[in-house]
Design a protein around this motif. Structure first.
Motif, PDB file in Angstrom:
ATOM      1  N   VAL A   1      46.226  32.152  39.760  1.00 29.59           N
ATOM      2  CA  VAL A   1      45.586  31.744  38.730  1.00 29.59           C
ATOM      3  C   VAL A   1      44.612  32.392  37.813  1.00 29.59           C
ATOM      4  CG1 VAL A   1      45.358  29.401  40.007  1.00 29.59           C
ATOM      5  CG2 VAL A   1      43.849  31.058  40.455  1.00 29.59           C
ATOM      6  N   MET A   2      44.511  32.092  36.768  1.00 28.99           N
ATOM      7  CA  MET A   2      43.366  32.738  35.881  1.00 28.99           C
ATOM      8  C   MET A   2      42.865  31.873  34.971  1.00 28.99           C
ATOM      9  SD  MET A   2      45.967  34.960  32.975  1.00 28.99           S
ATOM     10  CE  MET A   2      44.638  35.274  31.991  1.00 28.99           C
ATOM     11  N   PRO A   3      41.977  32.143  34.147  1.00 30.33           N
ATOM     12  CA  PRO A   3      41.393  31.315  33.089  1.00 30.33           C
ATOM     13  C   PRO A   3      42.160  31.319  32.013  1.00 30.33           C
ATOM     14  CG  PRO A   3      39.864  33.007  33.628  1.00 30.33           C
ATOM     15  CD  PRO A   3      41.033  33.557  34.266  1.00 30.33           C
ATOM     16  N   GLY A   4      42.622  29.856  31.190  1.00 31.30           N
ATOM     17  CA  GLY A   4      43.068  29.997  30.062  1.00 31.30           C
ATOM     18  C   GLY A   4      42.076  29.832  29.185  1.00 31.30           C
ATOM     19  N   PHE A   5      42.252  30.306  27.891  1.00 33.43           N
ATOM     20  CA  PHE A   5      41.207  30.569  26.908  1.00 33.43           C
ATOM     21  C   PHE A   5      41.745  29.560  25.650  1.00 33.43           C
ATOM     22  CE2 PHE A   5      40.618  34.258  29.567  1.00 33.43           C
ATOM     23  CZ  PHE A   5      39.244  34.023  29.830  1.00 33.43           C
ATOM     24  N   THR A   6      40.779  28.827  25.046  1.00 34.87           N
ATOM     25  CA  THR A   6      40.906  28.507  23.537  1.00 34.87           C
ATOM     26  C   THR A   6      39.665  29.075  22.931  1.00 34.87           C
ATOM     27  OG1 THR A   6      39.908  26.558  23.669  1.00 34.87           O
ATOM     28  CG2 THR A   6      42.230  26.574  23.833  1.00 34.87           C
ATOM     29  N   HIS A   7      39.602  29.646  21.676  1.00 35.98           N
ATOM     30  CA  HIS A   7      38.476  30.132  20.947  1.00 35.98           C
ATOM     31  C   HIS A   7      37.832  31.607  22.049  1.00 35.98           C
ATOM     32  CE1 HIS A   7      38.368  26.513  18.337  1.00 35.98           C
ATOM     33  NE2 HIS A   7      38.710  26.168  19.780  1.00 35.98           N
ATOM     34  N   LEU A   8      38.756  31.962  22.858  1.00 40.78           N
ATOM     35  CA  LEU A   8      38.405  32.894  23.742  1.00 40.78           C
ATOM     36  C   LEU A   8      37.037  32.391  24.742  1.00 40.78           C
ATOM     37  CD1 LEU A   8      39.140  35.805  24.842  1.00 40.78           C
ATOM     38  CD2 LEU A   8      37.511  36.990  23.452  1.00 40.78           C
ATOM     39  N   GLN A   9      36.881  31.109  24.820  1.00 36.54           N
ATOM     40  CA  GLN A   9      36.010  30.694  25.685  1.00 36.54           C
ATOM     41  C   GLN A   9      37.050  29.936  26.879  1.00 36.54           C
ATOM     42  OE1 GLN A   9      32.709  30.685  25.276  1.00 36.54           O
ATOM     43  NE2 GLN A   9      33.228  31.946  23.260  1.00 36.54           N
TER      44      GLN A   9
ATOM     45  N   ASP B   1      53.209  48.481  34.677  1.00 32.60           N
ATOM     46  CA  ASP B   1      52.224  49.247  35.366  1.00 32.60           C
ATOM     47  C   ASP B   1      51.114  48.179  35.743  1.00 32.60           C
ATOM     48  OD1 ASP B   1      50.966  51.856  35.658  1.00 32.60           O
ATOM     49  OD2 ASP B   1      49.319  51.143  34.602  1.00 32.60           O
ATOM     50  N   MET B   2      50.903  47.243  34.923  1.00 30.92           N
ATOM     51  CA  MET B   2      49.464  46.671  35.318  1.00 30.92           C
ATOM     52  C   MET B   2      49.493  45.829  36.357  1.00 30.92           C
ATOM     53  SD  MET B   2      49.741  43.341  32.525  1.00 30.92           S
ATOM     54  CE  MET B   2      49.612  44.132  31.189  1.00 30.92           C
ATOM     55  N   GLU B   3      48.421  45.599  37.136  1.00 28.84           N
ATOM     56  CA  GLU B   3      48.297  44.741  38.340  1.00 28.84           C
ATOM     57  C   GLU B   3      47.263  43.906  38.265  1.00 28.84           C
ATOM     58  OE1 GLU B   3      50.070  44.020  40.558  1.00 28.84           O
ATOM     59  OE2 GLU B   3      51.686  45.489  40.371  1.00 28.84           O
ATOM     60  N   PRO B   4      47.264  42.698  38.387  1.00 27.70           N
ATOM     61  CA  PRO B   4      46.294  41.711  37.986  1.00 27.70           C
ATOM     62  C   PRO B   4      45.364  41.681  39.374  1.00 27.70           C
ATOM     63  CG  PRO B   4      48.268  40.494  38.652  1.00 27.70           C
ATOM     64  CD  PRO B   4      48.645  41.876  38.338  1.00 27.70           C
ATOM     65  N   VAL B   5      43.922  41.555  39.281  1.00 28.59           N
ATOM     66  CA  VAL B   5      42.918  41.577  40.216  1.00 28.59           C
ATOM     67  C   VAL B   5      42.756  40.080  40.437  1.00 28.59           C
ATOM     68  CG1 VAL B   5      40.602  42.298  40.828  1.00 28.59           C
ATOM     69  CG2 VAL B   5      41.639  43.454  38.774  1.00 28.59           C
ATOM     70  N   VAL B   6      43.541  39.837  41.631  1.00 29.94           N
ATOM     71  CA  VAL B   6      43.599  38.313  41.606  1.00 29.94           C
ATOM     72  C   VAL B   6      42.507  37.565  42.208  1.00 29.94           C
ATOM     73  CG1 VAL B   6      45.098  36.907  43.614  1.00 29.94           C
ATOM     74  CG2 VAL B   6      46.115  38.910  42.350  1.00 29.94           C
ATOM     75  N   GLY B   7      41.710  38.275  42.943  1.00 27.27           N
ATOM     76  CA  GLY B   7      40.589  37.589  43.373  1.00 27.27           C
ATOM     77  C   GLY B   7      39.574  37.304  42.256  1.00 27.27           C
ATOM     78  N   ARG B   8      39.352  38.223  41.370  1.00 23.47           N
ATOM     79  CA  ARG B   8      38.468  38.165  40.386  1.00 23.47           C
ATOM     80  C   ARG B   8      39.090  37.088  39.057  1.00 23.47           C
ATOM     81  NH1 ARG B   8      34.811  37.194  37.187  1.00 23.47           N
ATOM     82  NH2 ARG B   8      34.992  37.817  35.177  1.00 23.47           N
ATOM     83  N   LEU B   9      40.460  36.940  39.069  1.00 23.43           N
ATOM     84  CA  LEU B   9      40.959  36.140  38.183  1.00 23.43           C
ATOM     85  C   LEU B   9      40.736  34.609  38.771  1.00 23.43           C
ATOM     86  CD1 LEU B   9      44.359  37.499  37.452  1.00 23.43           C
ATOM     87  CD2 LEU B   9      42.757  37.116  35.671  1.00 23.43           C
ATOM     88  N   ALA B  10      40.949  34.533  40.109  1.00 22.31           N
ATOM     89  CA  ALA B  10      40.513  33.414  40.727  1.00 22.31           C
ATOM     90  C   ALA B  10      39.239  32.810  40.445  1.00 22.31           C
ATOM     91  CB  ALA B  10      41.010  33.232  42.282  1.00 22.31           C
ATOM     92  N   ASP B  11      38.294  33.740  40.659  1.00 26.89           N
ATOM     93  CA  ASP B  11      36.929  33.318  40.213  1.00 26.89           C
ATOM     94  C   ASP B  11      36.693  32.802  39.123  1.00 26.89           C
ATOM     95  OD1 ASP B  11      36.222  33.942  42.994  1.00 26.89           O
ATOM     96  OD2 ASP B  11      35.267  36.007  42.701  1.00 26.89           O
ATOM     97  N   ALA B  12      37.252  33.825  38.212  1.00 31.21           N
ATOM     98  CA  ALA B  12      37.155  33.583  36.523  1.00 31.21           C
ATOM     99  C   ALA B  12      37.771  32.131  36.268  1.00 31.21           C
ATOM    100  CB  ALA B  12      37.554  34.828  35.851  1.00 31.21           C
ATOM    101  N   ALA B  13      38.895  31.999  36.911  1.00 34.16           N
ATOM    102  CA  ALA B  13      39.588  30.788  36.630  1.00 34.16           C
ATOM    103  C   ALA B  13      38.520  29.367  36.808  1.00 34.16           C
ATOM    104  CB  ALA B  13      40.752  30.629  37.473  1.00 34.16           C
ATOM    105  N   GLY B  14      37.839  29.339  37.814  1.00 32.94           N
ATOM    106  CA  GLY B  14      36.978  28.360  38.262  1.00 32.94           C
ATOM    107  C   GLY B  14      35.654  28.233  37.412  1.00 32.94           C
ATOM    108  N   ALA B  15      35.267  29.354  36.870  1.00 32.12           N
ATOM    109  CA  ALA B  15      33.892  29.418  36.003  1.00 32.12           C
ATOM    110  C   ALA B  15      34.150  28.673  34.584  1.00 32.12           C
ATOM    111  CB  ALA B  15      33.824  30.977  35.828  1.00 32.12           C
ATOM    112  N   GLY B  16      32.829  28.368  34.290  1.00 30.05           N
ATOM    113  CA  GLY B  16      33.026  27.741  32.981  1.00 30.05           C
ATOM    114  C   GLY B  16      33.247  26.382  32.907  1.00 30.05           C
ATOM    115  N   PHE B  17      33.171  25.452  34.060  1.00 31.63           N
ATOM    116  CA  PHE B  17      33.463  24.213  34.186  1.00 31.63           C
ATOM    117  C   PHE B  17      34.892  23.964  33.604  1.00 31.63           C
ATOM    118  CE2 PHE B  17      29.098  24.802  33.004  1.00 31.63           C
ATOM    119  CZ  PHE B  17      28.460  24.429  34.388  1.00 31.63           C
ATOM    120  N   SER B  18      36.104  24.892  34.197  1.00 28.78           N
ATOM    121  CA  SER B  18      37.158  24.905  33.458  1.00 28.78           C
ATOM    122  C   SER B  18      38.001  23.680  34.129  1.00 28.78           C
ATOM    123  CB  SER B  18      38.011  26.087  34.059  1.00 28.78           C
ATOM    124  OG  SER B  18      38.016  26.014  35.572  1.00 28.78           O
TER     125      SER B  18
END
Ligand code: ARG
Length: 459
Positions: A151-159, A349-366
């Motif tokens: 999971v990761m945050p989905g954005f519109t308006h980069l919010q 090459d890229m590796e997602p930072v899974v834990g950080r993405l999960a935290d961010a996904a839940g932030a901002g009343f998503s």
């Protein structure tokens, strides 16, 4: 000294500045393979219809092949006085094989010759780019398959908007790139007619066989109007448009890589292989490759606008203006190739930072939309009312400095008394993404299936 190609009419050679502005050999030498290929096809046809002898054709073939080797070995004496690749090769051919070399240009002009060479070059470029785009898509689809449920945050308006998954996000680019391939394929299909034999502009009285040269060179057939054949560059404009759109897609992805690697985001890691350090700031890891991919539309879209501007208002048929088509096409193709290769490399090459993405996904009343949807489904509230109630709950959570799931049932019921404990089931990020099962939606099961489909299709 007068030019060998038109010395009959000329007593003197050009001024230095005339030669400097006129010469294209500095860049059109890139088309030497295409020029030789076109001349071989033309000579074979001339012999086939009896315009030149079989011996002359054999001499021309040997001569052109030897010249190809000279160029490849870096031993070809390129001359600015000979203006362009066409006259450089023809003059060298005559130097090597004599009389027969002078017969090659029968029933042909540099106008149809250059139109042919540019088409052949562009067609080769399209084929190379198509394979490269497919490779980027493969890299994205494979990474997406690995991270269908990350999971990761989905954005519109980069919010922060709604939770999505890393795989779903990557597959969005696969779709864009797939359309880019489609655009290049369309361009290739329309481009694939041979202008050779249109001669200067009106065709020729020699009994040439344009269908034969078209077939030899892998075209679907000859172009149907000789004036159009030498006057048109819309195939190049289409190519540049498709290239500019593709570069724009890569640029959006590159910008996301720049954002994601920013330590305040820390969504992904790029290894040492795709970052650079700073000569003064020891802590730095800069995503230079991504930044350069982000920048490439500058020159690629520039090439499109440049050629559109050259062609605009140009009366039929050929004008020397059209010599300005080449540098833009070459530069666009070469830089798009670089951008594609760098993007494929970064994706792998890229590796997602899974834990950080999960935290961010839940932030901002998503998961606020999930809450509103629950009020519609379970309490039969009209969506507009549900939106309003949810807005009040978000405001309350924000003032208490908690997430939506951090509100107590009592705090929720103070806003809407009919809310039950069951609401907490839809407030988690995992529940949110799992629920988005509509076709093309972000549910991990959907994403995994899509990723698998792409990986198979691209294998
Ligand atoms: N170097 C020229 C070009 O790139 C080739 C055609 C020149 N034809 C002519 N008639 N001067 O367009």
């Amino acid at each position: 000294q007068a030019n060998a190609a038109w010395g009959g009419r000329y007593a003197a050679g050009p001024s230095a500045i005339m030669q400097a502005i006129n010469a294209s050999i500095g860049f059109d030498r890139k088309m030497w393979r295409q020029d030789i290929k076109g001349s071989l096809a033309h000579a074979a046809m001339l012999a086939h219809v009896g315009i030149i002898s079989a011996e002359d054709e054999a001499a021309i073939r040997d001569g052109l092949e030897a010249i190809g080797q000279e160029i490849e070995a870096g031993e070809f004496p390129f001359s600015e006085a000979l203006e362009d690749i066409h006259m450089n090769i023809e003059a060298r051919l005559t130097e090597r094989i004599g009389e027969a070399g002078k017969r090659l240009h029968t029933g042909r002009s540099r106008n149809d010759q250059v139109a042919l060479d540019v088409r052949l070059w562009t067609r080769d470029a399209i084929d190379g780019l198509d394979a490269q785009i497919a490779d980027v898509m493969r890299a994205l689809a494979e990474k997406a398959a690995e991270h269908a449920g990350t999971v990761m945050p989905g954005f519109t308006h980069l919010q922060p908007a709604q939770p999505t998954t890393f795989g779903h996000h990557l597959l969005a680019y696969v779709e864009m790139l797939s359309r880019d391939r489609g655009r290049l394929a369309d361009c290739r299909r329309r481009l694939n007619e041979s202008p050779l034999g249109a001669a200067a502009l009106c065709g020729t009285g020699f009994p040439i066989d344009r269908h034969m040269t078209a077939a030899t060179l892998g075209f679907d057939g000859p172009t149907r109007n000789s004036l159009d054949s030498v006057a048109s560059r819309d195939f190049a404009l289409e190519f540049l448009s498709a290239a500019a759109i593709c570069a724009t897609h890569l640029s959006r992805f590159a910008e996301e890589v720049v954002i994601w690697t920013n330590p305040y985001f820390n969504f992904i890691k790029l290894s040492d292989a795709f970052t650079t350090g700073s000569s003064i700031m020891p802590q730095k890891r800069n995503p230079d490759a991504a930044e350069l991919v982000r920048a490439k539309p500058g020159r690629i879209t520039g090439a499109l606008v440049g050629l559109l501007t050259v062609m605009k208002g140009l009366p039929l048929t050929y004008g020397k203006d059209m010599q300005e088509d080449k540098e833009g096409i070459f530069d666009a193709a070469e830089n798009l190739a670089l951008a594609l290769a760098a993007t494929a490399g970064m994706v792998r090459d890229m590796e997602p930072v899974v834990g950080r993405l999960a935290d961010a996904a839940g932030a901002g009343f998503s998961t606020a939309t999930d809450l509103a949807d629950w009020l519609v489904r379970e309490l039969k509230l009209p969506f507009r009312d549900a939106h309003h109630v949810t807005g009040r709950l978000v405001a309350k959570a924000e003032s208490l400095k908690v997430d939506l799931s951090g509100l107590t049932i009592g705090e929720m019921q103070a806003v809407e008394p009919r809310i039950t404990e069951a609401v907490f089931n839809v407030l988690s990020v995992a529940a949110s993404v799992r629920s988005r099962t509509s076709f093309g939606g972000t549910a991990p099961a959907n994403v995994a299936a899509m990723a698998r489909e792409w990986v198979e299709k691209l294998a």
